[in-house]
Structure formats: structure tokens, C-alpha cells
Scaffold this motif. Structure first.
Motif, short mmCIF file in Angstrom:
data_model
loop_
_atom_site.label_atom_id
_atom_site.label_comp_id
_atom_site.label_asym_id
_atom_site.label_seq_id
_atom_site.Cartn_x
_atom_site.Cartn_y
_atom_site.Cartn_z
N GLN A 28 49.96 114.66 105.83
CA GLN A 28 50.94 115.17 106.83
C GLN A 28 50.41 116.64 107.27
O GLN A 28 50.29 116.96 108.36
CB GLN A 28 52.32 115.07 106.51
N ALA A 32 49.67 118.82 110.38
CA ALA A 32 50.29 119.96 110.83
C ALA A 32 49.44 121.40 110.97
O ALA A 32 49.86 122.11 111.82
CB ALA A 32 51.39 120.33 109.94
N LYS A 35 48.05 122.50 114.28
CA LYS A 35 49.07 123.08 115.11
C LYS A 35 49.64 124.34 114.92
O LYS A 35 49.76 125.20 115.88
CB LYS A 35 50.07 121.89 115.04
N ASP A 78 56.36 107.52 101.93
CA ASP A 78 57.00 108.53 102.78
C ASP A 78 57.60 109.71 101.85
O ASP A 78 57.99 109.49 100.75
CB ASP A 78 58.20 108.06 103.41
N ASP A 83 58.34 116.12 105.43
CA ASP A 83 58.54 115.66 106.61
C ASP A 83 59.75 116.75 107.01
O ASP A 83 59.71 117.16 108.33
CB ASP A 83 59.13 114.20 106.66
N GLY A 84 60.83 116.92 106.02
CA GLY A 84 61.69 117.97 106.56
C GLY A 84 60.95 119.52 106.66
O GLY A 84 61.53 120.20 107.59
N ILE A 86 57.96 120.12 107.50
CA ILE A 86 57.28 120.05 108.86
C ILE A 86 58.06 120.15 110.16
O ILE A 86 58.07 120.95 110.99
CB ILE A 86 56.15 118.99 108.92
N LYS A 87 59.10 119.56 109.95
CA LYS A 87 60.09 119.26 110.99
C LYS A 87 60.88 120.73 111.34
O LYS A 87 61.08 121.16 112.55
CB LYS A 87 61.12 118.23 110.87
N GLU A 88 61.14 121.23 110.10
CA GLU A 88 61.93 122.55 110.35
C GLU A 88 61.13 123.62 111.02
O GLU A 88 61.46 124.44 111.89
CB GLU A 88 62.34 122.88 108.84
N ASN A 90 58.39 123.14 112.77
CA ASN A 90 58.42 122.90 114.32
C ASN A 90 59.43 123.40 115.24
O ASN A 90 59.57 123.91 116.60
CB ASN A 90 58.02 121.42 114.48
N GLN A 91 60.70 123.15 114.72
CA GLN A 91 61.71 123.46 115.36
C GLN A 91 62.22 124.95 115.46
O GLN A 91 62.56 125.46 116.45
CB GLN A 91 63.13 122.84 114.48
N THR A 92 61.74 125.58 114.25
CA THR A 92 61.75 127.29 114.39
C THR A 92 60.85 127.64 115.22
O THR A 92 61.05 128.55 115.97
CB THR A 92 61.71 127.59 112.73
#
Length: 168
Positions: A28, A32, A35, A78, A83-84, A86-88, A90-92
């Protein structure tokens, strides 16, 4: 397979499960990091992400070697933690308008991932030794050393200029 499921009965089962977890995490991060490099405005930070991308690809290959050395199937499971993270990140990153502040946020996200990896590799090394797999432990140690070095570089970059720039 969940962390504390009936499928994990022995230390060997736990070792293989965590190999599968960190294998997924590294894959993952291979996705990431480009990006993150693209979003970074500081040239040194951007280059650091790209350098670590190359290292991360090597980490994936080393994990494949460890699976093979240990006689386990090369397989990912998984990893909700990465995942969390990376998601955080991206959101930030999507919420930060000031590019200097964005660089500080990107370093923070990268260090969250590094710290997760450091914990996983540290446990895997200890378990490999306990299982009599010093060969696996030695390979995993190379990756742990690189993860710690990356964290140290990120910290130095943050403290020497990125955070100062973001605060001004």
C-alpha cells in the motif's frame, strides 16, 4: 483472518500472519508514496519520498524472500492500520490549503506509517529469533534499520525547516 482468530494457534502462525500484514502494508505504501511526493512542495521532502519509494519496493522483495525462506505462501492480508493511516493522510492533505502546512502534514503522515512499520518489524525480528529463524531475522533487520533511518530523516527535515516554515 483476524488478529485473534482461531487461525492463529502458534507463534509460527502469528509470525506468518504479521508477515502477511506488513507485506500488505508495504504494498500500500508503494502506491501511496508517489502521491505523497506529488503533493509535497519542499524539494528535499519530495526527493525523500521518492527515495523511500525505492527502498519500500526493496522491502516488498525482502518480505517475499522471508516468506520463501520460512516455507510460507507469499500472501498479503488486509491491514486496517495502514489503510487508516493512508486514509487519514489523504483526508488531511485534502483539507490543507497552505502548502507549507501541507508539507508538515505529509511528514506527520509519513512518520505515522514509519512508526507502524518499526513496531511490526521489531516484533517480527524477535519472533523469528524465537522460532530459530535467525536468517529471516537478519533480513528483516535490514528493513527495520532503513525504516528507522527514514524516520530520523523525516524528523530532522521537519525540525530543521518544514515545521518552522509552516508555523510562520
Amino acid at each position: 483472518m483476524g488478529l485473534f482468530t482461531k487461525d492463529i494457534k502458534t507463534m509460527d502462525d502469528l509470525f506468518v500472519h504479521q508477515l502477511q500484514d506488513i507485506y500488505y502494508a508495504e504494498q500500500q505504501l508503494v502506491k501511496a508514496l508517489p502521491k505523497m511526493a506529488e503533493k509535497a512542495t519542499d524539494k528535499q521532502l519530495k526527493q525523500g519520498f521518492l527515495t523511500h519509494l525505492d527502498e519500500t519496493k526493496t522491502h516488498v522483495q525482502r518480505l517475499e524472500q522471508v516468506f520463501q525462506m520460512h516455507g510460507a505462501e507469499v500472501k498479503a492480508v488486509d491491514c486496517p492500520a495502514i489503510d487508516g493511516i493512508i486514509k487519514e493522510a489523504n483526508q488531511t492533505a485534502g483539507e490543507v490549503a497552505d502548502k507549507s502546512v501541507l508539507d508538515a502534514a505529509l511528514i506527520n503522515a509519513a512518520q505515522a506509517a514509519e512508526h507502524y512499520e518499526i513496531v511490526r518489524y521489531g516484533s517480527l525480528i524477535a519472533w523469528a529469533k524465537q522460532l530459530g529463524r535467525n536468517d529471516c531475522a537478519a533480513l528483516l533487520q535490514k528493513t527495520l534499520d532503513e525504516e528507522k533511518a527514514t524516520d530520523k530523516k523525516l524528523n530532522a527535515l521537519a525540525e530543521s525547516k518544514i515545521n518552522l516554515r509552516a508555523a510562520s
